[in-house]
Write a protein that holds these residues in place. Sequence first.
Motif, PDB file in Angstrom:
ATOM      1  N   THR A  43       0.668  -6.641   9.976  1.00  0.00           N
ATOM      2  CA  THR A  43       0.019  -5.860  11.323  1.00  0.00           C
ATOM      3  C   THR A  43      -1.335  -5.743  11.542  1.00  0.00           C
ATOM      4  OG1 THR A  43      -0.101  -3.720  10.083  1.00  0.00           O
ATOM      5  CG2 THR A  43       2.126  -4.313  11.137  1.00  0.00           C
ATOM      6  N   GLU A  44      -1.958  -5.371  12.433  1.00  0.00           N
ATOM      7  CA  GLU A  44      -3.347  -5.290  12.647  1.00  0.00           C
ATOM      8  C   GLU A  44      -3.914  -3.944  11.899  1.00  0.00           C
ATOM      9  OE1 GLU A  44      -5.745  -7.430  13.945  1.00  0.00           O
ATOM     10  OE2 GLU A  44      -3.862  -8.845  14.143  1.00  0.00           O
ATOM     11  N   GLU A  45      -2.926  -3.125  11.940  1.00  0.00           N
ATOM     12  CA  GLU A  45      -3.450  -1.894  11.321  1.00  0.00           C
ATOM     13  C   GLU A  45      -2.801  -1.648   9.850  1.00  0.00           C
ATOM     14  OE1 GLU A  45      -2.505   1.348  13.993  1.00  0.00           O
ATOM     15  OE2 GLU A  45      -4.166   0.923  15.365  1.00  0.00           O
ATOM     16  N   ILE A  46      -3.535  -0.870   9.043  1.00  0.00           N
ATOM     17  CA  ILE A  46      -3.087  -0.465   7.632  1.00  0.00           C
ATOM     18  C   ILE A  46      -2.064   0.598   8.013  1.00  0.00           C
ATOM     19  CG2 ILE A  46      -3.789   0.593   5.364  1.00  0.00           C
ATOM     20  CD1 ILE A  46      -6.455  -0.631   6.182  1.00  0.00           C
ATOM     21  N   GLN A  47      -1.009   0.378   7.138  1.00  0.00           N
ATOM     22  CA  GLN A  47       0.091   1.386   7.102  1.00  0.00           C
ATOM     23  C   GLN A  47       0.380   2.050   5.809  1.00  0.00           C
ATOM     24  OE1 GLN A  47       4.009  -0.255   8.215  1.00  0.00           O
ATOM     25  NE2 GLN A  47       3.124  -2.141   8.354  1.00  0.00           N
ATOM     26  N   PHE A  48       1.087   3.073   5.294  1.00  0.00           N
ATOM     27  CA  PHE A  48       1.580   3.457   4.378  1.00  0.00           C
ATOM     28  C   PHE A  48       2.731   2.799   4.029  1.00  0.00           C
ATOM     29  CE2 PHE A  48       3.615   7.150   1.908  1.00  0.00           C
ATOM     30  CZ  PHE A  48       3.130   6.774   0.626  1.00  0.00           C
ATOM     31  N   VAL A  49       2.988   2.457   2.803  1.00  0.00           N
ATOM     32  CA  VAL A  49       4.184   1.478   2.521  1.00  0.00           C
ATOM     33  C   VAL A  49       4.929   2.570   1.298  1.00  0.00           C
ATOM     34  CG1 VAL A  49       5.111  -0.300   1.325  1.00  0.00           C
ATOM     35  CG2 VAL A  49       3.132  -0.591   2.551  1.00  0.00           C
ATOM     36  N   ASP A  50       5.938   3.344   1.617  1.00  0.00           N
ATOM     37  CA  ASP A  50       6.353   4.278   0.911  1.00  0.00           C
ATOM     38  C   ASP A  50       7.630   3.866   0.078  1.00  0.00           C
ATOM     39  OD1 ASP A  50       9.442   5.353   2.166  1.00  0.00           O
ATOM     40  OD2 ASP A  50       7.868   4.222   3.768  1.00  0.00           O
ATOM     41  N   GLN A  51       8.037   4.695  -1.059  1.00  0.00           N
ATOM     42  CA  GLN A  51       9.176   4.353  -1.796  1.00  0.00           C
ATOM     43  C   GLN A  51      10.411   5.008  -1.607  1.00  0.00           C
ATOM     44  OE1 GLN A  51       7.042   6.800  -1.962  1.00  0.00           O
ATOM     45  NE2 GLN A  51       6.289   6.959  -3.945  1.00  0.00           N
ATOM     46  N   TRP A  71      -2.136  19.059  -0.560  1.00  0.00           N
ATOM     47  CA  TRP A  71      -3.384  18.406  -0.268  1.00  0.00           C
ATOM     48  C   TRP A  71      -3.380  17.099   0.079  1.00  0.00           C
ATOM     49  CZ3 TRP A  71      -4.948  14.406  -2.952  1.00  0.00           C
ATOM     50  CH2 TRP A  71      -6.129  13.802  -2.512  1.00  0.00           C
ATOM     51  N   TRP A  72      -2.174  16.667  -0.504  1.00  0.00           N
ATOM     52  CA  TRP A  72      -1.909  14.778   0.122  1.00  0.00           C
ATOM     53  C   TRP A  72      -1.513  14.921   1.322  1.00  0.00           C
ATOM     54  CZ3 TRP A  72       2.539  12.298   0.994  1.00  0.00           C
ATOM     55  CH2 TRP A  72       2.496  10.899   1.126  1.00  0.00           C
ATOM     56  N   HIS A  73      -0.600  15.665   1.734  1.00  0.00           N
ATOM     57  CA  HIS A  73      -0.302  15.967   3.176  1.00  0.00           C
ATOM     58  C   HIS A  73      -1.586  15.595   4.160  1.00  0.00           C
ATOM     59  CE1 HIS A  73       4.118  15.285   3.232  1.00  0.00           C
ATOM     60  NE2 HIS A  73       4.087  16.204   2.232  1.00  0.00           N
ATOM     61  N   ASN A  74      -2.333  16.772   3.685  1.00  0.00           N
ATOM     62  CA  ASN A  74      -3.573  16.882   4.611  1.00  0.00           C
ATOM     63  C   ASN A  74      -4.518  15.758   4.554  1.00  0.00           C
ATOM     64  OD1 ASN A  74      -2.932  19.542   5.518  1.00  0.00           O
ATOM     65  ND2 ASN A  74      -3.912  20.506   3.620  1.00  0.00           N
ATOM     66  N   ALA A  75      -4.813  15.156   3.322  1.00  0.00           N
ATOM     67  CA  ALA A  75      -5.654  13.853   3.134  1.00  0.00           C
ATOM     68  C   ALA A  75      -4.835  12.929   3.997  1.00  0.00           C
ATOM     69  CB  ALA A  75      -5.590  13.619   1.804  1.00  0.00           C
ATOM     70  N   MET A  76      -3.497  12.444   3.866  1.00  0.00           N
ATOM     71  CA  MET A  76      -2.711  11.704   4.721  1.00  0.00           C
ATOM     72  C   MET A  76      -3.114  11.746   6.090  1.00  0.00           C
ATOM     73  SD  MET A  76      -1.239   9.189   3.031  1.00  0.00           S
ATOM     74  CE  MET A  76       0.128   8.719   3.891  1.00  0.00           C
ATOM     75  N   ASP A  77      -3.101  13.235   6.613  1.00  0.00           N
ATOM     76  CA  ASP A  77      -3.464  13.453   8.040  1.00  0.00           C
ATOM     77  C   ASP A  77      -4.641  13.135   8.462  1.00  0.00           C
ATOM     78  OD1 ASP A  77      -0.691  14.446   8.429  1.00  0.00           O
ATOM     79  OD2 ASP A  77      -1.533  16.532   8.236  1.00  0.00           O
ATOM     80  N   SER A  78      -5.686  13.284   7.561  1.00  0.00           N
ATOM     81  CA  SER A  78      -7.103  12.823   8.036  1.00  0.00           C
ATOM     82  C   SER A  78      -7.191  11.352   7.912  1.00  0.00           C
ATOM     83  CB  SER A  78      -8.012  13.422   7.039  1.00  0.00           C
ATOM     84  OG  SER A  78      -8.152  14.913   7.154  1.00  0.00           O
ATOM     85  N   ALA A  79      -6.634  10.443   7.015  1.00  0.00           N
ATOM     86  CA  ALA A  79      -6.440   9.251   7.003  1.00  0.00           C
ATOM     87  C   ALA A  79      -5.945   8.644   8.439  1.00  0.00           C
ATOM     88  CB  ALA A  79      -5.881   8.629   5.629  1.00  0.00           C
ATOM     89  N   TRP A  80      -4.748   9.091   8.515  1.00  0.00           N
ATOM     90  CA  TRP A  80      -4.249   8.568   9.963  1.00  0.00           C
ATOM     91  C   TRP A  80      -4.863   8.634  11.426  1.00  0.00           C
ATOM     92  CZ3 TRP A  80      -2.441  10.858  14.403  1.00  0.00           C
ATOM     93  CH2 TRP A  80      -1.471  10.058  14.886  1.00  0.00           C
ATOM     94  N   GLN A  81      -5.785   9.686  11.157  1.00  0.00           N
ATOM     95  CA  GLN A  81      -6.701   9.575  12.113  1.00  0.00           C
ATOM     96  C   GLN A  81      -7.788   8.700  12.340  1.00  0.00           C
ATOM     97  OE1 GLN A  81      -7.811  13.011  13.918  1.00  0.00           O
ATOM     98  NE2 GLN A  81      -5.793  14.019  13.334  1.00  0.00           N
ATOM     99  N   SER A  82      -7.742   7.730  11.201  1.00  0.00           N
ATOM    100  CA  SER A  82      -8.718   6.501  11.613  1.00  0.00           C
ATOM    101  C   SER A  82      -7.940   5.578  11.315  1.00  0.00           C
ATOM    102  CB  SER A  82      -9.597   6.618  10.335  1.00  0.00           C
ATOM    103  OG  SER A  82      -9.158   6.337   8.873  1.00  0.00           O
ATOM    104  N   ALA A  83      -6.483   5.526  11.539  1.00  0.00           N
ATOM    105  CA  ALA A  83      -5.634   4.392  11.459  1.00  0.00           C
ATOM    106  C   ALA A  83      -5.527   3.955   9.953  1.00  0.00           C
ATOM    107  CB  ALA A  83      -5.643   3.476  12.484  1.00  0.00           C
TER     108      ALA A  83
END
Length: 148
Positions: A43-51, A71-83
């Motif tokens: 893909t053009e964008e980075i994505q989270f690859v989960d288990q 804390w992790w969910h909040n950090a993921m939400d912030s990172a998601w905002q920048s794709a």
Amino acid sequence: MSATIFKLIPEDVHFVPDKGNVEQVRSYLVSIFPSATVSVEQTEEIQFVDQGENFVQIACPNCDAVLDLKWWHNAMDSAWQSAFKELDVQLPCCSAHSTLHGLRYDFPAGFSRLIFEIENPEEEVRTEHLRRVEQLLGCEIRMVNARY
């Protein structure tokens, strides 16, 4: 029925190999796991690859403290905002700096633009398979063992 999917991703979240290298890896995996479904997602964008169901916990790579999921969910939400272009975080346990990709996921997880998936193989992915994929791609890889 549950599915087991081994996902192979580059350690460098921004890494994009040549198409020829991607096809070599796909062909190699098909030859090693002929009864499994082997697929490639790029893909053009980075994505989270989960288990999937194999998630246990997330720990700090610096001090080994188990991280709070809120804390992790909040950090993921912030990172998601920048794709997921901005994965840098300051860890709440010891104030060390890391990335979301650099956290210790138990079982492993990560971020990538390229994912090779091996669905329901009859045998395990062995170390020599991973080393060969690294040679063909020209980069280090991480294996995410997912269960859904």
